[in-house]
Design an enzyme around this catalytic site. Structure first.
Site, mmCIF file in Angstrom:
data_model
loop_
_atom_site.group_PDB
_atom_site.id
_atom_site.type_symbol
_atom_site.label_atom_id
_atom_site.label_comp_id
_atom_site.label_asym_id
_atom_site.label_seq_id
_atom_site.Cartn_x
_atom_site.Cartn_y
_atom_site.Cartn_z
ATOM 1 N N ARG A 1 -2.915 -2.216 -3.433
ATOM 2 C CA ARG A 1 -3.784 -1.378 -3.062
ATOM 3 C C ARG A 1 -3.797 0.084 -4.256
ATOM 4 O O ARG A 1 -2.801 0.604 -3.911
ATOM 5 C CB ARG A 1 -3.894 -0.847 -1.646
ATOM 6 N N ASN B 1 1.065 -1.074 -0.071
ATOM 7 C CA ASN B 1 -0.035 -0.058 -0.016
ATOM 8 C C ASN B 1 0.885 1.142 0.055
ATOM 9 O O ASN B 1 1.585 1.730 0.916
ATOM 10 C CB ASN B 1 -0.950 0.077 1.467
ATOM 11 N N GLU C 1 -7.822 -5.643 5.346
ATOM 12 C CA GLU C 1 -7.890 -5.329 3.943
ATOM 13 C C GLU C 1 -6.534 -6.023 3.208
ATOM 14 O O GLU C 1 -6.618 -6.428 2.046
ATOM 15 C CB GLU C 1 -7.745 -3.581 3.741
ATOM 16 N N ARG D 1 -12.184 14.955 7.865
ATOM 17 C CA ARG D 1 -13.117 15.529 6.776
ATOM 18 C C ARG D 1 -14.663 15.783 7.073
ATOM 19 O O ARG D 1 -15.004 14.894 8.237
ATOM 20 C CB ARG D 1 -13.095 14.163 5.726
ATOM 21 N N HIS E 1 -13.238 2.621 0.458
ATOM 22 C CA HIS E 1 -13.120 1.606 1.352
ATOM 23 C C HIS E 1 -13.721 0.080 1.087
ATOM 24 O O HIS E 1 -14.117 -0.606 1.845
ATOM 25 C CB HIS E 1 -13.962 1.961 2.844
#
Ligand code: ADP
Length: 398
Positions: free
Chosen positions: A90, A7, A380, A240, A179
């Protein structure tokens, strides 16, 4: 078979090496501050943690160092880098071109590059990681696993914005969702856990990490999600804003703010951080208990937004069999789970307060009512390794 999961961020590189199909983690770690004068590499092998502090000029230097450690005889991880048969990357944005995990070819790389404008912070770093890995692990097959892919099943009435249609055809302005690897993983885990394989299932997956999103999953397929063109919409997040009336942006522009400033405000200075000055739910919970009114309001807003989306997705799914909480906050914060589900017993949604507070490894059921409420640790990296492994065997990635 050894599968490496990578990643790549703009200045970081996370890696995890798996023995498949067992899913055993052989080692994991990350390189931080790539390109800066001080860098840090961490390598975790079982309970041993190795830390190296030295500068890493770029991702290539960083990944070479990782490869060198993986093949260092003192750690006994690999005899040679060629033992790694697949590298799963990823990739944040797959746009409309990628609806599934794919073998990386020159054409795939060009397509990932074409999507830079949709994910300017992530896709360039992801592509850089791919190009470096192709050199460092030249004998391995390289796969791209897209964050958006799971949401490619969302129907058009849910993914389109009600703006002039040429803005969609010309620029691809639509909901993509993110996600996806996490939502897919926990939804599949829930389906298995509840014995719903080959049955109709209605699941709402709530991913609450630094970034937060929620998805409506019907029979294992995403039919709606809260993040959109980018990762700003939907739930309130660490930094956010989540959903906001677009009029706020124009109003701020008219007050003299620059576009870049507004981007920074909405991405980095909003959410829990904007409301409380802190983006870590642990600290905010402590402050709320001590009577801090900003912290209390922020927590009320955070769980109210989740509750609203749960209600909306129950309507979209026509009911709900299970609600799944996952990621840093979802897995650890009992108070957020309780507040997000409070007052919904009329819909069969009720939390068992003892089960909710009890910490246990693995999948936990915490409901008291008809609707299952599950806490499922997301993974993940394993999901990326599993999909890459399936592809190398010539099977469907899923
Ligand atoms: P990322 O999105 O970066 O992968 P994680 O899924 O690891 O993030 O979630 C990180 C967040 O999880 C932190 O910001 C922190 O607020 C939250 N978190 C971790 N542990 C707890 C806890 N025990 N209680 C509440 N929040 C927690």
């Amino acid at each position: 078979m050894k599968v490496l999961v990578l990643n790549s961020g703009s200045s970081s590189l996370k890696y995890q090496l798996f023995e498949m199909p067992e899913g055993k983690v052989l080692c994991a770690g990350l390189v931080e501050k790539i390109g800066e004068s001080t860098g840090k590499l961490e390598l975790q092998i079982d309970d041993n943690r190795i830390e190296i502090n030295e500068p890493f000029a770029d991702h290539k230097v960083a990944l070479h160092k990782v490869a060198q450690l993986l093949t260092d005889p003192q750690y006994q991880i690999l005899n040679s880098a060629s033992e790694i048969e697949a590298v799963g990357h990823r990739v944040v944005h797959g746009g409309e071109r990628f609806s599934a995990t794919t073998l990386i070819t020159p054409e795939v790389k060009t397509n990932i590059q074409d999507l830079f404008s949709l994910a300017p912070l992530h896709n360039p770093a992801n592509l850089q990681g791919i190009e470096v890995a192709e050199k460092v692990f030249a004998e391995a097959k390289q796969y791209a696993v897209f964050d958006t892919a799971f949401h490619s099943s969302i129907p058009e009435h849910a993914y389109r914005f009600a703006i002039p249609k040429e803005l969609y055809s010309k620029y691809g302005t639509r909901v993509y969702g993110f996600h996806g690897t996490s939502h897919r993983y926990v939804a599949n885990q829930a389906i298995k856990h509840l014995g719903l394989i080959n049955q109709d299932s209605k699941i709402i997956t709530v991913h609450l990490g630094n970034g937060c999103s929620i998805a409506a999953v019907k029979n294992g397929q995403s039919i709606d999600t809260s993040m959109g063109l980018g990762p700003l919409s939907g739930l309130i997040m660490g930094t956010r804003s989540g959903d906001i009336d677009p009029s706020v942006l124009f109003y701020l522009l008219e007050q003299g703010y620059e576009i870049e400033q507004i981007k920074t405000i909405l991405n980095k200075q909003s959410g829990m951080k904007g409301l409380t000055g802190d983006n870590d739910l642990r600290n905010i919970n402590t402050r709320a208990l001590e009577g801090d009114l900003d912290a209390q309001l922020a927590l009320d807003m955070y769980s109210y937004r989740i509750k609203k989306y749960i209600g909306a997705y129950m309507a979209a799914l026509g009911g709900v069999d299970a609600i799944v909480f996952t990621a840093g906050v979802g897995e650890n914060d009992a108070a957020t789970r309780a507040k997000s589900c409070a007052g919904m017993h009329g819909f069969g949604i009720e939390i068992d307060s003892v089960a909710n507070e009890t910490r246990k490894k693995g999948i936990r059921e915490i409901q008291h009512g008809k609707v299952k409420i599950l806490v499922i640790p997301t993974d993940e990296e394993y999901e990326i390794a599993r999909q890459s492994y399936n592809l190398i065997l010539g099977k469907s990635p899923y």
